[in-house]
Design a protein around this motif. Sequence first.
Motif, PDB file in Angstrom:
ATOM      1  N   GLU A  86       0.827  -1.210   0.000  1.00 22.70           N
ATOM      2  CA  GLU A  86       0.000   0.000   0.000  1.00 22.70           C
ATOM      3  C   GLU A  86       0.859   1.256   0.000  1.00 22.70           C
ATOM      4  OE1 GLU A  86      -3.429   2.163   2.782  1.00 22.70           O
ATOM      5  OE2 GLU A  86      -2.565   0.222   3.353  1.00 22.70           O
ATOM      6  N   MET A  87       1.933   1.253   0.816  1.00 22.63           N
ATOM      7  CA  MET A  87       2.819   2.406   0.843  1.00 22.63           C
ATOM      8  C   MET A  87       3.546   2.573  -0.482  1.00 22.63           C
ATOM      9  SD  MET A  87       4.534   2.369   4.639  1.00 22.63           S
ATOM     10  CE  MET A  87       3.547   2.639   6.110  1.00 22.63           C
ATOM     11  N   ARG A  88       3.983   1.485  -1.067  1.00 22.49           N
ATOM     12  CA  ARG A  88       4.679   1.586  -2.352  1.00 22.49           C
ATOM     13  C   ARG A  88       3.764   2.156  -3.427  1.00 22.49           C
ATOM     14  NH1 ARG A  88       9.573  -0.717  -2.858  1.00 22.49           N
ATOM     15  NH2 ARG A  88      10.322  -1.994  -1.126  1.00 22.49           N
ATOM     16  N   GLU A  89       2.508   1.732  -3.395  1.00 29.57           N
ATOM     17  CA  GLU A  89       1.561   2.248  -4.370  1.00 29.57           C
ATOM     18  C   GLU A  89       1.233   3.711  -4.100  1.00 29.57           C
ATOM     19  OE1 GLU A  89      -2.997   1.322  -5.983  1.00 29.57           O
ATOM     20  OE2 GLU A  89      -2.025   0.013  -4.500  1.00 29.57           O
ATOM     21  N   LYS A  90       1.102   4.068  -2.840  1.00 31.90           N
ATOM     22  CA  LYS A  90       0.760   5.438  -2.471  1.00 31.90           C
ATOM     23  C   LYS A  90       1.842   6.408  -2.907  1.00 31.90           C
ATOM     24  CE  LYS A  90      -1.967   8.312  -0.179  1.00 31.90           C
ATOM     25  NZ  LYS A  90      -3.384   8.522  -0.539  1.00 31.90           N
ATOM     26  N   PHE A  91       3.120   6.022  -2.756  1.00 31.45           N
ATOM     27  CA  PHE A  91       4.216   6.920  -3.089  1.00 31.45           C
ATOM     28  C   PHE A  91       4.889   6.565  -4.417  1.00 31.45           C
ATOM     29  CE2 PHE A  91       3.732   7.710   1.398  1.00 31.45           C
ATOM     30  CZ  PHE A  91       4.024   9.063   1.521  1.00 31.45           C
ATOM     31  N   ASP A  92       4.311   5.619  -5.131  1.00 32.10           N
ATOM     32  CA  ASP A  92       4.845   5.224  -6.435  1.00 32.10           C
ATOM     33  C   ASP A  92       6.308   4.813  -6.341  1.00 32.10           C
ATOM     34  OD1 ASP A  92       4.751   4.709  -9.135  1.00 32.10           O
ATOM     35  OD2 ASP A  92       5.251   6.773  -9.717  1.00 32.10           O
ATOM     36  N   VAL A  93       6.597   3.981  -5.335  1.00 34.14           N
ATOM     37  CA  VAL A  93       7.957   3.485  -5.116  1.00 34.14           C
ATOM     38  C   VAL A  93       8.084   2.125  -5.802  1.00 34.14           C
ATOM     39  CG1 VAL A  93       9.665   2.758  -3.413  1.00 34.14           C
ATOM     40  CG2 VAL A  93       8.168   4.696  -2.923  1.00 34.14           C
ATOM     41  N   THR A  94       8.933   2.084  -6.841  1.00 38.35           N
ATOM     42  CA  THR A  94       9.098   0.837  -7.592  1.00 38.35           C
ATOM     43  C   THR A  94      10.481   0.237  -7.437  1.00 38.35           C
ATOM     44  OG1 THR A  94       9.725   2.120  -9.555  1.00 38.35           O
ATOM     45  CG2 THR A  94       7.390   1.556  -9.300  1.00 38.35           C
ATOM     46  N   ASP A  95      11.442   1.011  -6.900  1.00 38.31           N
ATOM     47  CA  ASP A  95      12.799   0.489  -6.751  1.00 38.31           C
ATOM     48  C   ASP A  95      12.955  -0.184  -5.386  1.00 38.31           C
ATOM     49  OD1 ASP A  95      12.959   2.540  -4.943  1.00 38.31           O
ATOM     50  OD2 ASP A  95      13.998   3.893  -6.317  1.00 38.31           O
ATOM     51  N   GLU A  96      14.157  -0.614  -5.087  1.00 35.53           N
ATOM     52  CA  GLU A  96      14.440  -1.322  -3.843  1.00 35.53           C
ATOM     53  C   GLU A  96      15.144  -0.417  -2.821  1.00 35.53           C
ATOM     54  OE1 GLU A  96      13.287  -4.279  -3.197  1.00 35.53           O
ATOM     55  OE2 GLU A  96      12.412  -4.375  -5.204  1.00 35.53           O
ATOM     56  N   THR A  97      14.827   0.847  -2.846  1.00 37.01           N
ATOM     57  CA  THR A  97      15.432   1.780  -1.893  1.00 37.01           C
ATOM     58  C   THR A  97      15.091   1.365  -0.461  1.00 37.01           C
ATOM     59  OG1 THR A  97      15.248   3.591  -3.474  1.00 37.01           O
ATOM     60  CG2 THR A  97      15.560   4.181  -1.164  1.00 37.01           C
ATOM     61  N   THR A  98      16.071   1.449   0.426  1.00 33.83           N
ATOM     62  CA  THR A  98      15.860   1.119   1.829  1.00 33.83           C
ATOM     63  C   THR A  98      15.320   2.331   2.572  1.00 33.83           C
ATOM     64  OG1 THR A  98      17.679  -0.480   1.791  1.00 33.83           O
ATOM     65  CG2 THR A  98      16.933   0.308   3.951  1.00 33.83           C
ATOM     66  N   PHE A  99      14.182   2.156   3.193  1.00 32.49           N
ATOM     67  CA  PHE A  99      13.606   3.210   4.020  1.00 32.49           C
ATOM     68  C   PHE A  99      13.818   2.844   5.486  1.00 32.49           C
ATOM     69  CE2 PHE A  99      11.488   3.655  -0.008  1.00 32.49           C
ATOM     70  CZ  PHE A  99      11.383   5.030  -0.172  1.00 32.49           C
ATOM     71  N   TYR A 100      13.664   3.841   6.370  1.00 32.52           N
ATOM     72  CA  TYR A 100      13.949   3.629   7.787  1.00 32.52           C
ATOM     73  C   TYR A 100      12.784   4.128   8.641  1.00 32.52           C
ATOM     74  CZ  TYR A 100      18.770   2.856   6.257  1.00 32.52           C
ATOM     75  OH  TYR A 100      19.892   2.377   5.642  1.00 32.52           O
ATOM     76  N   HIS A 101      12.798   3.684   9.875  1.00 34.16           N
ATOM     77  CA  HIS A 101      11.889   4.212  10.886  1.00 34.16           C
ATOM     78  C   HIS A 101      12.565   4.080  12.245  1.00 34.16           C
ATOM     79  CE1 HIS A 101       9.870   0.365  12.614  1.00 34.16           C
ATOM     80  NE2 HIS A 101      11.065   0.072  12.154  1.00 34.16           N
ATOM     81  N   GLY A 102      11.966   4.687  13.270  1.00 33.15           N
ATOM     82  CA  GLY A 102      12.521   4.608  14.609  1.00 33.15           C
ATOM     83  C   GLY A 102      11.837   3.512  15.419  1.00 33.15           C
ATOM     84  N   ARG A 103      12.630   2.664  16.048  1.00 31.80           N
ATOM     85  CA  ARG A 103      12.073   1.568  16.844  1.00 31.80           C
ATOM     86  C   ARG A 103      11.455   2.093  18.140  1.00 31.80           C
ATOM     87  NH1 ARG A 103      16.370  -0.501  17.435  1.00 31.80           N
ATOM     88  NH2 ARG A 103      16.905   0.131  19.562  1.00 31.80           N
ATOM     89  N   GLY A 104      12.026   3.181  18.675  1.00 32.98           N
ATOM     90  CA  GLY A 104      11.579   3.726  19.953  1.00 32.98           C
ATOM     91  C   GLY A 104      12.567   3.403  21.052  1.00 32.98           C
TER      92      GLY A 104
END
Length: 514
Positions: free
Chosen positions: A419-437
């Motif tokens: 869903e996120m890939r479709e929402k932002f039109d991400v088609t490559d294998e770029t690594t995204f990050y987030h914070g664990r807390g």
Amino acid sequence: MKDETCASIRPQDLQVPREALSLIARNMAERYCVCPLNVADSKNGVRTLAVAAVDPANLMLLDQLQQLTSCRIKLVQANEQDIQRGIEIHYGGNYTSAPRDLLQEMVKDSDASATLREQIMAQPQQADTRGAVGTVNNIFQRAIAERATDIHIEPHQQQVFVRFRVDGIMYDQDTLHYPPDQHPQVISRIKILAKLDIAQNRLPQDGRFEIELPKPYDVRISIVPAADGEKAVMRLLPKSHGAMDFDQLGITGTNRTYLEELITKPFGMVLVTGPTGSGKTTTLYTCLARTDCVGKNVITVEDPIEYQFPRITQIQVHPKIGLTFAAGLRAILRQDPDIIMVGEIRDLDTLQISMQSALTGHLVLSTLHCNDAASGAARMVDMGAEPFLVASSLNGIVAQRLVRKICEHCREPLALTDEMREKFDVTDETTFYHGRGCDQCRDTGYSGRLCVCEVIPAVDELQNAIVRKASASEIRNITRELGYTGLREDGLEKARAGITSIEEVLRAVYVDTL
């Protein structure tokens, strides 16, 4: 004549110990028309000072004496002439051992500000013995420790919630709940600090004061009546800060290049748009910090003045006395300005004067409430401005949002959902990050904020669209065809760089600019 029906004492007839007199200087006793009577130690170690006063029900006087003496105050009624006579007798003409005027030292501006450094830095166990004063002190202590920008004190039937806004998100502070019956005292304490009317609890009130803890902050107060009591909101604005830079704000790449070009033009209007709390004023201040304030005359009209700059003339709006943005602008034009900053364009009158200023050789910087840069020009026309004047005066429009930065202590890779890939039109294998807390970020995964933005110069294609009253969607399509970076594209680039998360971009950038 004063009401003599109530029993009153005669300070001149009493034997007042020197210890009690040493707690209040003579000049303070004369200023407040009070006379110390006696001082006694209580079981918990807090001293109680009995003071003769004309009006024992004066809560403001009670609070001021508590700050001055660090004692619990017991006010006893006395006649004004008796108090003056008692001061003459007990202090005498050569009494010089009175302590420093602590209250006077703490007040930086007797008209609109007060400093609470000693109270704020007091130990919690000491503050707790001082009721509402200690509660307010602890709230400020905790807010600074948590990097809060806003403090909300919200009364409800069973309890009073104290909430902080940290990095743009509201959080409950459960440890700061206190009984509802103490709430009016807390609100009165805040009103006293801001020089507001403590007897008025049916109308909204606004004010401000200054604190040092230990860095100086300007605190803006808003109090409104609610169903279960008065709600107070306090915004903390640091008065001193390091040099601001576009990179620190998050304005980078082509956006920075375009913006630097816009603010170096000798005339024209540059608008920064976005919702409330999106950092528009900070961006304008950053632009001002890059101007030559010595070689040029820079004047601002603001409501309120959030940060003070050397060599810049800053005017505070006062609508109650007729000093509106429009009135301030008219006055500024007679001050030979080179650069004018208008805090916000709220009405057609202010907009028209701003455009005329931009057309007559002044660089005008201001803010406007709208969704994105494409909507800015359409918003100006909707307000009643002539399209050809908008097109002629406008240098460019900036739109921005604030997104939270991923905490560096707990950042980790994130697997994107379909869903996120479709929402932002991400088609490559770029690594995204987030914070664990973690403990460093209150288990939120985020620490600090920066802006995602779009900068649209007023090129010929856009000017022609404005003149023919093109809609915001049509102007937005033109900007896409010209290849300008939109809000989501800029947010996505920051997410690809691991600065923010893709969820945060999706939360903050809700305008469809793809």
